[in-house]
Design an enzyme around this catalytic site. Structure first.
Site, PDB file in Angstrom:
ATOM      1  CG  HIS A  73      -1.801   1.203   1.365  1.00  0.00           C
ATOM      2  ND1 HIS A  73      -1.423   2.503   1.709  1.00  0.00           N
ATOM      3  CD2 HIS A  73      -3.262   1.351   0.961  1.00  0.00           C
ATOM      4  CE1 HIS A  73      -2.641   3.172   1.697  1.00  0.00           C
ATOM      5  NE2 HIS A  73      -3.803   2.340   1.098  1.00  0.00           N
ATOM      6  CG  ASP A 125      -0.855   5.915   3.163  1.00  0.00           C
ATOM      7  OD1 ASP A 125      -0.112   6.744   2.357  1.00  0.00           O
ATOM      8  OD2 ASP A 125      -2.068   5.903   3.596  1.00  0.00           O
ATOM      9  CE  LYS A 126       1.183   0.605   7.487  1.00  0.00           C
ATOM     10  NZ  LYS A 126       1.929   0.957   8.598  1.00  0.00           N
ATOM     11  CD  GLU A 138       7.411  12.063   9.111  1.00  0.00           C
ATOM     12  OE1 GLU A 138       6.607  11.327   8.386  1.00  0.00           O
ATOM     13  OE2 GLU A 138       7.396  12.521  10.280  1.00  0.00           O
ATOM     14  CD  GLU A 172      14.384  18.440  12.976  1.00  0.00           C
ATOM     15  OE1 GLU A 172      14.258  19.488  12.750  1.00  0.00           O
ATOM     16  OE2 GLU A 172      13.914  18.128  13.799  1.00  0.00           O
ATOM     17  CE  LYS A 188      -7.673   0.459   1.860  1.00  0.00           C
ATOM     18  NZ  LYS A 188      -8.350   1.640   1.717  1.00  0.00           N
ATOM     19  CG  PHE A 220      -6.584  -3.043  -7.535  1.00  0.00           C
ATOM     20  CD1 PHE A 220      -5.723  -1.997  -7.751  1.00  0.00           C
ATOM     21  CD2 PHE A 220      -6.395  -3.569  -5.870  1.00  0.00           C
ATOM     22  CE1 PHE A 220      -4.916  -1.538  -6.736  1.00  0.00           C
ATOM     23  CE2 PHE A 220      -5.783  -2.858  -5.111  1.00  0.00           C
ATOM     24  CZ  PHE A 220      -5.001  -1.940  -5.455  1.00  0.00           C
ATOM     25  CG  ASP A 278      -3.921   6.790  -3.458  1.00  0.00           C
ATOM     26  OD1 ASP A 278      -3.853   8.124  -3.509  1.00  0.00           O
ATOM     27  OD2 ASP A 278      -4.835   6.471  -2.499  1.00  0.00           O
ATOM     28  CB  ALA A 279       0.014  10.352  -3.226  1.00  0.00           C
ATOM     29  NE  ARG A 322      -1.590   9.510   3.433  1.00  0.00           N
ATOM     30  CZ  ARG A 322      -1.955   9.855   2.122  1.00  0.00           C
ATOM     31  NH1 ARG A 322      -2.128  11.123   2.309  1.00  0.00           N
ATOM     32  NH2 ARG A 322      -1.427   9.287   1.282  1.00  0.00           N
ATOM     33  CE  LYS A 323      -4.082   3.210   4.993  1.00  0.00           C
ATOM     34  NZ  LYS A 323      -4.373   4.984   4.315  1.00  0.00           N
ATOM     35  CE  LYS A 328       6.392  10.670  14.838  1.00  0.00           C
ATOM     36  NZ  LYS A 328       5.197  10.988  15.426  1.00  0.00           N
ATOM     37  CE  LYS A 375      12.473  12.098  17.258  1.00  0.00           C
ATOM     38  NZ  LYS A 375      14.012  12.125  17.143  1.00  0.00           N
ATOM     39  CG  ASP A 432       4.218  10.920  18.861  1.00  0.00           C
ATOM     40  OD1 ASP A 432       3.376  11.358  19.914  1.00  0.00           O
ATOM     41  OD2 ASP A 432       4.393  11.832  18.160  1.00  0.00           O
TER      42      ASP A 432
END
Length: 393
Positions: free
Chosen positions: A17, A19-20, A45, A58, A173, A238, A246-247, A252-253, A273, A277, A279
């Site tokens: 995918h 994003d992945k 990122e 960074e 998906k 597909f 798709d970008a 995002r997931k 990260k 961090k 998060d």
């Protein structure tokens, strides 16, 4: 009283995918820096689109003279990730896509709040709230819908990469709707699976014939019934997939990465990260604690929230919810938690041995519910704190 009879749905996405793909590249770069310097600071990122990948963020090293050398390896790392995922499309190919590296040195103002010193503990890398969750749905103490949505895609990726199913492609998906009875998952009411494939003459029925045996293999016996609805490639063809279709973007997931919506999620993503961090590291710690609460038999279901402020070493708050399944009041668990684990960023990293290159493997099929690896990967999935938690209550 929590509902006992209901239908709950979770989705997953494959390693291909868009994003992945970005999560994978960001975490592979993180691992490369940690392999060279365990205390490296990384906030990476990635953005991917047709025939192009852009990497920014960074990084910080104690040996600043080596920073340019390490940054020079970034393009090769990204191409290796894309090749391993399996992209060799005309408009997204590991060998030919354009890669732009915009990583640069970490802000000194951020570093001064995070780095420890002789008279000051290491502070959190940012403010924020993090959640951990565990439930008795599965042996892994994960919510069943997200656990099996991941398992389906992971199995299909194995079949694709082994050559067993040569017409499947990387982007996919899944979505599973599970019926719960008396609080336990008993039946799949619907299965949604969309997967990229090789040829335009392959119909939805053709793709279902390929994927259905693997789905049945993964799901528990008896969960698929005659009433189960199947939606395989419901839009039809597909063939164009991945970043060409798709970008993609790192982070995002986040619901796919955690509990599929069965539990709260904090404000931050994980991938790219380093473990200073919170998060990332505190979300792992919260899962570790919640899992050990359930493994100890103290509750059948447990959610834990931790909160932090940038530059402050200790959590500002600890909140526990056992959803009326606990043997003891939640405040007793809250009081026990800091006695069994140091929840400062340094304490978390040491307890879970996070300063090592173990993060690329987390980028697809979930950060939780995986078996701990011998090299320390998925250390937050251990159950070795259960006795200590029970002893404090």
């Amino acid at each position: 009283m929590a509902r006992q009879n209901y239908i709950f749905t979770s989705e997953s996405v494959s390693e291909g995918h868009p994003d992945k793909v970005c999560d994978r590249i960001s975490d592979a770069i993180l691992d490369a820096f940690l392999a060279q310097e365990p205390e490296a600071r990384v906030a990476c990122e990635t953005f991917a689109t047709t025939d192009r990948v852009v990497i920014g963020g960074e990084v910080g090293l104690s040996d600043k003279a080596k920073l340019d050398e390490y940054l020079g390896r970034v393009e090769a790392i990204a191409r290796n990730c894309i090749r391993d995922i399996g992209y060799e499309q005309e408009k997204f190919h590991h060998a030919t896509c354009e890669i732009t590296n915009l990583l640069h040195a970490q802000s000194a103002h951020i570093a001064q709040g995070v780095d420890g010193s002789a008279d000051k503990d290491e502070g959190a890398g940012d403010q924020g709230i993090m959640f951990g969750y565990a439930v008795e749905d599965t042996p892994e103490l994960m919510p069943a819908p997200i656990h099996y949505a991941h398992a389906i895609l992971k199995r299909l990726a194995e079949a694709r990469k082994s050559g067993e199913e040569p017409t499947l492609r990387p982007d996919a998906k899944s979505q599973i709707s599970l019926r719960y009875e008396d609080g336990k998952p008993v039946e799949v009411t619907s299965i949604v699976l969309s997967t990229q494939h090789e040829r335009e003459d392959q119909t939805s029925d053709d793709i279902r014939a390929i994927v259905e045996p693997y789905i049945r293999e993964v799901l528990p016996q008896g969960w698929i019934t005659e009433a189960t609805e199947w939606w395989v490639n419901p839009t039809g063809i597909f063939v164009i997939g991945g970043p060409d279709g798709d970008a993609g973007l790192t982070g995002r997931k986040i619901i796919v990465d955690t509990y599929g919506g069965a539990a709260p999620h904090g404000g931050g993503a994980f991938s790219g990260k380093d473990p200073t961090k919170v998060d990332r590291s505190a979300a792992y710690a919260a899962r570790y604690l919640a899992k050990n609460v359930v493994a100890a038999g103290i509750a059948k279901r447990c959610s834990i929230q931790l909160s932090y402020a940038i530059g402050v070493s200790k959590p500002l708050s600890i909140y526990v919810d056992t959803y009326n399944t606990g043997e003891v009041p939640e405040h007793e668990i809250e009081a026990a938690i800091p006695k069994v684990m140091d929840l400062s960023p340094t304490g978390i990293r040491k307890h879970l041995s996070l300063n090592r290159p173990i993060f690329e493997r987390t980028a697809a099929y979930g950060h939780f519910g995986r078996a701990p690896d011998e090299d320390g990967g998925f250390s937050w999935e251990r159950r070795d704190l259960a006795d200590a938690i029970r002893a404090e209550i």
